[in-house]
Enzyme design. Structure first.
Site, PDB file in Angstrom:
ATOM      1  N   LEU A 118       0.795  -1.221   0.000  1.00  0.00           N
ATOM      2  CA  LEU A 118       0.000   0.000   0.000  1.00  0.00           C
ATOM      3  C   LEU A 118       0.834   1.281   0.000  1.00  0.00           C
ATOM      4  O   LEU A 118       0.480   2.236  -0.680  1.00  0.00           O
ATOM      5  CB  LEU A 118      -0.949   0.005   1.203  1.00  0.00           C
ATOM      6  CG  LEU A 118      -2.105  -0.967   1.115  1.00  0.00           C
ATOM      7  CD1 LEU A 118      -2.811  -1.076   2.455  1.00  0.00           C
ATOM      8  CD2 LEU A 118      -3.068  -0.553   0.026  1.00  0.00           C
ATOM      9  N   GLY A 173      -1.391   4.533   4.142  1.00  0.00           N
ATOM     10  CA  GLY A 173      -1.224   5.959   4.387  1.00  0.00           C
ATOM     11  C   GLY A 173       0.152   6.329   4.898  1.00  0.00           C
ATOM     12  O   GLY A 173       0.314   7.312   5.610  1.00  0.00           O
ATOM     13  N   SER A 185       1.747   4.789   0.481  1.00  0.00           N
ATOM     14  CA  SER A 185       0.927   5.957   0.825  1.00  0.00           C
ATOM     15  C   SER A 185      -0.543   5.754   0.470  1.00  0.00           C
ATOM     16  O   SER A 185      -1.392   6.557   0.862  1.00  0.00           O
ATOM     17  CB  SER A 185       1.455   7.210   0.126  1.00  0.00           C
ATOM     18  OG  SER A 185       1.378   7.066  -1.279  1.00  0.00           O
ATOM     19  N   CYS A 186      -0.852   4.685  -0.261  1.00  0.00           N
ATOM     20  CA  CYS A 186      -2.252   4.374  -0.593  1.00  0.00           C
ATOM     21  C   CYS A 186      -2.997   3.926   0.668  1.00  0.00           C
ATOM     22  O   CYS A 186      -2.382   3.563   1.667  1.00  0.00           O
ATOM     23  CB  CYS A 186      -2.331   3.246  -1.621  1.00  0.00           C
ATOM     24  SG  CYS A 186      -1.623   3.646  -3.225  1.00  0.00           S
ATOM     25  N   ILE A 187      -4.306   3.935   0.584  1.00  0.00           N
ATOM     26  CA  ILE A 187      -5.148   3.460   1.686  1.00  0.00           C
ATOM     27  C   ILE A 187      -5.881   2.208   1.243  1.00  0.00           C
ATOM     28  O   ILE A 187      -6.486   2.182   0.166  1.00  0.00           O
ATOM     29  CB  ILE A 187      -6.191   4.517   2.105  1.00  0.00           C
ATOM     30  CG1 ILE A 187      -5.524   5.768   2.667  1.00  0.00           C
ATOM     31  CG2 ILE A 187      -7.209   3.938   3.090  1.00  0.00           C
ATOM     32  CD1 ILE A 187      -4.907   5.611   4.046  1.00  0.00           C
TER      33      ILE A 187
END
Length: 124
Positions: free
Chosen positions: A34, A100, A36-38
């Site tokens: 992930l 995140g 920085s993705c959520i």
């Protein structure tokens, strides 16, 4: 949205900007790497279904996305709608957010991970 109606394996990988929803206890929805993705998991507290979105960016700023969950502002409602299509009411959902991360040790001024988290929480 990933079509699970023809899936032959139980592991469903939800890639960047994708989402999946399932009412089958045999399905395992997975996001990998992930950063920085959520990864947003919505789970029906009555055990009827669950869904997973791999959200990449906080807002679209008017841009069209080829993937339904690329932006938090579109991905969260799309995931709720996908679960609604399986008969799940929005007020029966619990949310779990992962990811995140801040990807660089020094501040870049962009902080995409924190902005992603804030946008997902706001859309919930």
């Amino acid at each position: 949205m990933t079509d699970l109606s023809t899936a032959t394996v139980t592991d469903v990988v939800v890639r960047m900007g994708e989402l999946a929803a399932s009412a089958s206890a045999d399905d395992v929805l997975v996001c990998v790497g992930l950063g920085s993705c959520i990864g947003l998991a919505l789970v029906c507290r009555y055990g009827r279904a669950c869904g997973l979105a791999h959200i990449v960016l906080p807002e679209s700023n008017g841009r069209e996305a080829e993937r339904p969950a690329k932006y938090a502002e579109h991905g969260v409602p799309a995931l709720v709608a996908a679960l609604g299509a399986l008969g799940v009411r929005p007020d029966s959902l619990d949310a779990v957010l992962v990811g995140g991360a801040q990807m660089f040790s020094m501040s870049t001024g962009m902080e995409i991970g924190a902005r992603n988290e804030d946008a997902v929480r706001a859309a919930l």
